[in-house]
Design an enzyme around this catalytic site. Structure first.
Site, PDB file in Angstrom:
ATOM      1  N   ASP A  14     -31.201  34.393  19.175  1.00  0.00           N
ATOM      2  CA  ASP A  14     -31.910  33.726  18.076  1.00  0.00           C
ATOM      3  C   ASP A  14     -32.384  32.346  18.529  1.00  0.00           C
ATOM      4  O   ASP A  14     -31.977  31.339  17.965  1.00  0.00           O
ATOM      5  CB  ASP A  14     -31.000  33.616  16.835  1.00  0.00           C
ATOM      6  CG  ASP A  14     -29.774  32.743  17.059  1.00  0.00           C
ATOM      7  OD1 ASP A  14     -29.349  32.585  18.237  1.00  0.00           O
ATOM      8  OD2 ASP A  14     -29.244  32.188  16.080  1.00  0.00           O
ATOM      9  N   ASP A  48     -29.706  29.269  23.270  1.00  0.00           N
ATOM     10  CA  ASP A  48     -30.195  30.597  23.677  1.00  0.00           C
ATOM     11  C   ASP A  48     -31.251  30.446  24.779  1.00  0.00           C
ATOM     12  O   ASP A  48     -31.294  31.242  25.723  1.00  0.00           O
ATOM     13  CB  ASP A  48     -30.877  31.309  22.506  1.00  0.00           C
ATOM     14  CG  ASP A  48     -29.980  31.483  21.305  1.00  0.00           C
ATOM     15  OD1 ASP A  48     -29.430  32.567  21.126  1.00  0.00           O
ATOM     16  OD2 ASP A  48     -29.830  30.513  20.549  1.00  0.00           O
ATOM     17  N   ASN A  59     -30.479  30.896  14.031  1.00  0.00           N
ATOM     18  CA  ASN A  59     -30.834  29.474  14.117  1.00  0.00           C
ATOM     19  C   ASN A  59     -32.151  29.202  13.399  1.00  0.00           C
ATOM     20  O   ASN A  59     -32.378  28.105  12.892  1.00  0.00           O
ATOM     21  CB  ASN A  59     -30.965  29.049  15.587  1.00  0.00           C
ATOM     22  CG  ASN A  59     -29.613  28.982  16.277  1.00  0.00           C
ATOM     23  OD1 ASN A  59     -28.615  28.643  15.657  1.00  0.00           O
ATOM     24  ND2 ASN A  59     -29.585  29.311  17.549  1.00  0.00           N
ATOM     25  N   THR A 102     -26.219  36.470  21.429  1.00  0.00           N
ATOM     26  CA  THR A 102     -25.995  35.027  21.272  1.00  0.00           C
ATOM     27  C   THR A 102     -26.516  34.518  19.932  1.00  0.00           C
ATOM     28  O   THR A 102     -26.786  33.334  19.776  1.00  0.00           O
ATOM     29  CB  THR A 102     -26.640  34.240  22.439  1.00  0.00           C
ATOM     30  OG1 THR A 102     -28.054  34.498  22.449  1.00  0.00           O
ATOM     31  CG2 THR A 102     -26.046  34.634  23.769  1.00  0.00           C
ATOM     32  N   PHE A 125     -20.913  29.543  13.318  1.00  0.00           N
ATOM     33  CA  PHE A 125     -22.226  29.810  12.728  1.00  0.00           C
ATOM     34  C   PHE A 125     -22.662  31.278  12.825  1.00  0.00           C
ATOM     35  O   PHE A 125     -23.086  31.870  11.818  1.00  0.00           O
ATOM     36  CB  PHE A 125     -23.299  28.911  13.376  1.00  0.00           C
ATOM     37  CG  PHE A 125     -24.688  29.179  12.834  1.00  0.00           C
ATOM     38  CD1 PHE A 125     -25.127  28.560  11.671  1.00  0.00           C
ATOM     39  CD2 PHE A 125     -25.536  30.087  13.456  1.00  0.00           C
ATOM     40  CE1 PHE A 125     -26.388  28.823  11.150  1.00  0.00           C
ATOM     41  CE2 PHE A 125     -26.804  30.360  12.940  1.00  0.00           C
ATOM     42  CZ  PHE A 125     -27.233  29.731  11.786  1.00  0.00           C
ATOM     43  N   ASN A 126     -22.621  31.876  14.013  1.00  0.00           N
ATOM     44  CA  ASN A 126     -23.173  33.232  14.179  1.00  0.00           C
ATOM     45  C   ASN A 126     -22.468  34.250  13.283  1.00  0.00           C
ATOM     46  O   ASN A 126     -23.095  35.158  12.741  1.00  0.00           O
ATOM     47  CB  ASN A 126     -23.055  33.704  15.638  1.00  0.00           C
ATOM     48  CG  ASN A 126     -24.064  33.029  16.537  1.00  0.00           C
ATOM     49  OD1 ASN A 126     -25.041  32.441  16.071  1.00  0.00           O
ATOM     50  ND2 ASN A 126     -23.813  33.105  17.836  1.00  0.00           N
ATOM     51  N   HIS A 147     -22.519  26.969  24.427  1.00  0.00           N
ATOM     52  CA  HIS A 147     -22.091  28.172  23.695  1.00  0.00           C
ATOM     53  C   HIS A 147     -22.708  29.442  24.291  1.00  0.00           C
ATOM     54  O   HIS A 147     -22.008  30.313  24.808  1.00  0.00           O
ATOM     55  CB  HIS A 147     -22.529  28.099  22.229  1.00  0.00           C
ATOM     56  CG  HIS A 147     -21.958  26.976  21.431  1.00  0.00           C
ATOM     57  ND1 HIS A 147     -20.620  26.878  21.141  1.00  0.00           N
ATOM     58  CD2 HIS A 147     -22.546  25.913  20.837  1.00  0.00           C
ATOM     59  CE1 HIS A 147     -20.421  25.792  20.391  1.00  0.00           C
ATOM     60  NE2 HIS A 147     -21.572  25.198  20.193  1.00  0.00           N
ATOM     61  N   ASP A 148     -24.024  29.578  24.139  1.00  0.00           N
ATOM     62  CA  ASP A 148     -24.682  30.825  24.508  1.00  0.00           C
ATOM     63  C   ASP A 148     -24.695  31.065  26.024  1.00  0.00           C
ATOM     64  O   ASP A 148     -24.465  32.193  26.467  1.00  0.00           O
ATOM     65  CB  ASP A 148     -26.111  30.864  23.949  1.00  0.00           C
ATOM     66  CG  ASP A 148     -26.114  30.906  22.428  1.00  0.00           C
ATOM     67  OD1 ASP A 148     -25.047  31.158  21.833  1.00  0.00           O
ATOM     68  OD2 ASP A 148     -27.187  30.699  21.837  1.00  0.00           O
TER      69      ASP A 148
HETATM   70 CA   LIG Z   1     -27.782  31.417  19.544  1.00  0.00          CA
END
Ligand SMILES: [Ca+2]
Length: 325
Positions: A10, A15, A39, A127, A168-169, A241-242
């Site tokens: 996203d 990402d 996102n 992700t 969040f995800n 993160h991703d």
């Molecule tokens: Ca992401």
């Protein structure tokens, strides 16, 4: 080298650099990028993903498919993260997707087709929210048997990053996430317990700035990410993160993992989207209700509880330092 891989994402600042890392490392056999809302709404993330393959010089090699849109979770208002990821989802960048092919096949159809072409070999790295993956499982439950899934999301002992308990995800589409982890798919959850420790610092950023023109776009994305992170979290470094999920798909030694079962809270206004982890060795002794204990026996995966012996941030920085297209 990985086997065939699909990045379901996203974009999203992290990402974007996760995709660039995969391409730059030369060790990912990337068959497709699939876009999902998160996102930013899927209209944006689809355009962003197409703009990214163009910017990174792989528009002719890596097809991009549009996610189905919407979410399985309908109880709460959709919430994009424009405040964090900027007005386009890619900071201040204007996503130029002109000339990048569009496909009539959507992300779910592409995931199912690739899972059949590469049955037992395909890795899907997710992700963003797990909406596309859940939709593929609803369309064909045997999808779970044909792929391996590595997803960025969730938190075990670490607090959430969007509510006190939710990442969040997962929070964005908890029903989708719960369906996925209960499906029997071989999964690795790369959540905040690991990603919050993969800190990309201003020193790492300076190394990419020193690379000059080839990384100007990347440095702009990362600077926006630093700005957002500092604004919201008062931090001087940013978690990868991703990218970490992408890294772990190839080399699990970037992570410290434990085996067990993940449950996603889907009913509580307070803890909606929280991931609850039951370690495999505790399954027999748990006092959870019988249906949850049964599920725990039937659908287990790996969960990252921290970082492993290999330094992912160094690997990420070093791959991008040598980026050329
Ligand atoms: Ca992401």
């Amino acid at each position: 080298m990985t086997g065939p891989i699909v990045l379901d994402c996203d974009p999203g600042l992290d990402d974007a650099v996760a995709l660039q890392y995969a391409l730059g490392s030369g060790r990912y056999d990337l068959k497709a990028v699939t876009a999902v809302g998160g996102n930013a709404p899927v209209e944006h993330t689809y355009r962003n993903a197409r703009a990214l393959v163009k910017t990174f010089g792989v528009a002719d090699d890596v097809p991009v498919y549009r996610g189905v849109g919407g979410r399985l979770t309908r109880r709460i208002e959709a919430a994009a993260a424009f405040d964090f990821h900027g007005r386009t989802g890619l900071g201040d960048e204007t996503a130029d997707d002109a000339g990048v092919p569009e496909h009539a096949e959507n992300a779910v159809e592409a995931l199912l087709r690739l899972s059949r072409t590469y049955a037992g070999e395909l890795t899907v790295v997710a992700t963003g929210p797990l909406t596309n993956i859940a939709a593929a499982l609803i369309a064909d439950p045997s999808f779970a048997e044909r792929i391996r899934l590595v997803f960025m999301g969730g938190a075990v002992a670490e607090p959430g990053n969007v509510t006190p308990t939710a990442e969040f995800n997962i929070w964005h589409d908890p029903e989708a996430a719960d369906l996925v982890v209960a499906s029997g798919v071989d999964y690795t959850m790369v959540g905040l317990d690991a990603t919050h420790r993969a800190r990309f610092t201003l020193e790492h950023l300076a190394r990419l700035e020193a690379a000059g023109e080839p990384l100007e776009f990347t440095v702009r994305l990362l600077k926006f990410y630093f700005g957002s992170y500092n604004h919201f979290h008062r931090a001087e470094s940013v978690p990868l993160h991703d990218p970490l999920a992408v890294g772990a798909a190839l080399d699990p030694t970037f992570l410290d993992t434990a085996e067990g079962t993940v449950f996603v809270e889907c009913g509580s206004p307070l803890t909606n989207g929280q991931t609850v982890f039951l370690r495999k060795e505790h399954t027999a002794g748990t006092s959870l209700p019988p249906q949850l204990t049964e599920r725990a026996r039937g659908s287990q995966g790996k969960v990252a509880l921290g970082l492993g012996p290999r330094d992912f941030v160094e690997e990420f920085t070093s791959v991008l330092e040598h980026w050329s297209r």
